[in-house]
Scaffold this motif. Structure first.
Motif: not given
Length: 595
Positions: A106, A114, A150, A182-183, A186, A190
């Motif tokens: 990422i 990604i 993303l 985005y966070n 992500i 993850k």
């Protein structure tokens, strides 16, 4: 043909998965490999015929070590880590940057992506892997791009890209996407790549069942395969864990008054280093380990990790207090598996040590007796062996090694700078070193050897006997060690008529003669190299105006090499008490020589 040392170690290999590290004569790691079965794989190098690069690799192997893992996949992942760490010469296909084993990354950007990459860079991105199945990693990436998109476009272009219309891009191509969006994505990615795949698998399973119910069997099969690829890619494993906490892992194994310790260093979710120690113990194993761990971090350049894992028999609180660091005793899960793996490797190392000691004792004690019987001389204990070395006649030296009861006694080794300057006169060189050695023993009333072995032919052999019998009146048995056309130990020359005495390559006597011949040659070559290097340095300096013996010795003591002198500033040369003019001359001359 494998050396006796390697033959011994091959017998001790376990029927377990793991990695093996091949080493050259200097102990440098030249190849790292993995195996489902260490015994079968490592033995194949020495018990099968090879061609090309593999044959060249095998010819350079002088030792090896192994690390046991629990599964073949762990062995694979550890292999990659070890290759990236040691960069062995023969691992051409698996070197970093050309490994073919991908990571999922990422990127760290305003609009992150990604993607699949082949190696890690220190660029702030998040990396997951490496993955053993390239196709599975690719399929998993496609899945994540569909479920947790993303950015897939090249950035702002004032209009939506094709991927945005397909639901695989958040729209950086035509609008400003909030960082919070985005966070959140992500975070999901993850979590998924760290093994938390339950939600995604449940969603895919529902889609697969729906497609099957609608008789869309090809679509259902695609989703089924996708599920399989995800399981392969994110399957949990021990060697590269999902937890990036820096930690050290200690475990030990005790047997017959000896302790074997294994330390695993986990950094960036990888086993980056392994240290092994074996030594006899006086106190209880637990006390030895408590003291060892407490003392281990008092060493220079040995920083404390964020976490230390130890087996449950040790005093966790005492160690934690002594180190002022978190110390834990795992009882289950991935950390407990790592503790168990360290124990298995500690046991393997100590078992191997005992078995090698046993085999070496059998070989060496019996070898001296066998050799004396073969030559029909009284059984003895001490062998002294000599070899000469020079380069085109320069720096002629000789070296002597001593074997007591079949084992090298390095405290008794001796070096000789020969006064005879005619390198072609092997007989005269041999007479000089034999005369010096045994005149000294006689004058000092020191014990004489039971057998002298010369690395050479008839000329050296007769020169030795001439000095011993005609000058010193000594009757010491002397034999010449003969090599074949492949420069390998073949047989001996012995007796009044210098007759060939056959050595059975499988005999203990052959094993001993081979060790003596290899050792005296190694010792002589190393001694000559040091002498020649020193004289080469001296001769270059002696040719410089203003540099006498005292200045030359000052320079060599301070800098060690011509290269270091030439790269040092003039002020540092002057600091030795050398005038500015001479320092300039030294610097100019050596810099010109380098060019």
């Amino acid at each position: 043909m494998a050396t006796p040392h390697i033959e011994h170690k091959l017998r001790l290999l376990p029927d377990l998965p793991g990695c093996y590290l091949m080493k050259d004569r200097l102990g440098k790691i030249i190849y790292v490999g993995k195996a489902k079965n260490l015994k079968n794989r490592v033995r194949s190098y020495f018990k099968s015929s090879h061609e090309g690069k593999t044959a060249k690799l095998v010819s350079n192997i002088r030792d090896f070590e192994t690390i046991i893992t629990s599964t073949n996949k762990e062995a694979f992942l550890l292999e990659i880590t070890l290759i990236h760490k040691h960069r062995p010469h023969f691992n051409i296909q698996l070197k970093q940057g050309n490994s073919g084993y991908p990571y999922i990354k990422i990127t760290k950007e305003r609009d992150p992506q990604i993607k699949i990459v082949n190696h890690i860079k220190r660029d702030g991105g998040y990396y997951f892997g490496p993955y053993p199945n390239v196709y599975a990693a690719d399929e998993t990436l496609h899945f994540l791009q569909k479920v947790y998109p993303l950015r897939r476009c090249n950035g702002y272009q004032n209009r939506p890209c094709l991927y945005y219309h397909m639901g695989q891009c958040l729209g950086a191509c035509f609008k400003k996407v909030p960082k919070s969006v985005y966070n959140e994505q992500i975070k999901h990615i993850k979590s998924f790549l760290n093994g938390n795949v339950g939600i995604a698998k449940k969603m895919l399973t529902a889609k697969m069942l729906k497609a099957s119910g609608n008789m869309e069997y090809e679509r259902a099969a695609e989703i089924r395969d996708q599920l399989k690829y995800i399981e392969i890619t994110v399957e949990k494993q021990k060697i590269i864990s999902n937890d990036t906490t820096p930690r050290d892992i200690f475990n030990y194994y005790v047997n017959d008054g000896w302790i074997s310790i294994q330390i695993f260093f986990i950094r960036q979710a990888r086993l980056l280093k392994r240290i092994k120690r074996t030594f006899p113990i006086i106190d209880s194993p637990e006390e030895e380990m408590d003291n060892f761990i407490a003392g281990f971090y008092s060493q220079e350049n040995q920083p404390l990790p964020n976490e230390i894992l130890i087996p449950e028999k040790l005093d966790k609180d005492m160690i934690a207090e002594a180190l002022d660091a978190p110390v834990r005793v795992p009882k289950r899960g991935q950390k407990k598996d790592l503790i168990d793996m360290a124990y298995k490797n500690a046991k393997l190392v100590l078992d191997e040590k005992f078995r090698l000691m046993e085999l070496d004792n059998i070989k060496t004690v019996g070898a001296m007796e066998d050799l004396c019987n073969l030559l029909n001389i009284p059984n003895g204990h001490r062998i002294e062996s000599f070899d000469h070395s020079h380069i085109q006649g320069a720096d002629l030296v000789s070296a002597m090694v001593v074997f007591d009861d079949g084992k090298p006694n390095k405290n008794e080794y001796r070096k000789y700078k020969l006064k005879n300057e005619d390198h072609a006169d092997e007989a005269d060189s041999t007479r000089e070193v034999i005369r010096r050695r045994y005149s000294y023993l006689l004058k000092s009333h020191l014990p004489l050897p039971d057998l002298i072995l010369m690395d050479g032919g008839v000329i050296q052999l007769n020169a030795v006997k001439d000095v011993l019998e005609n000058e010193l009146n000594l009757q010491i048995p002397v034999a010449g060690m003969v090599k074949n056309d492949k420069h390998k130990t073949a047989d001996l020359l012995f007796g009044q008529l210098d007759e060939h005495v056959y050595l059975n390559p499988k005999s203990q006597a052959f094993y001993l003669v081979q060790r003596v011949q290899d050792e005296v040659h190694r010792f002589a070559i190393n001694f000559h190299r040091k002498v020649h290097t020193k004289h080469s340095l001296s001769s270059e300096l002696d040719n410089i105006d203003g540099v006498g013996p005292k200045t030359r010795n000052k320079l060599l003591r301070e800098f060690g090499s011509l290269n270091n002198i030439s790269e040092s500033p003039i002020s540092k040369i002057e600091a030795l008490g050398i005038s500015h003019k001479v320092a300039q001359n030294i610097k100019f001359t050596l810099t010109k020589v380098k060019k």
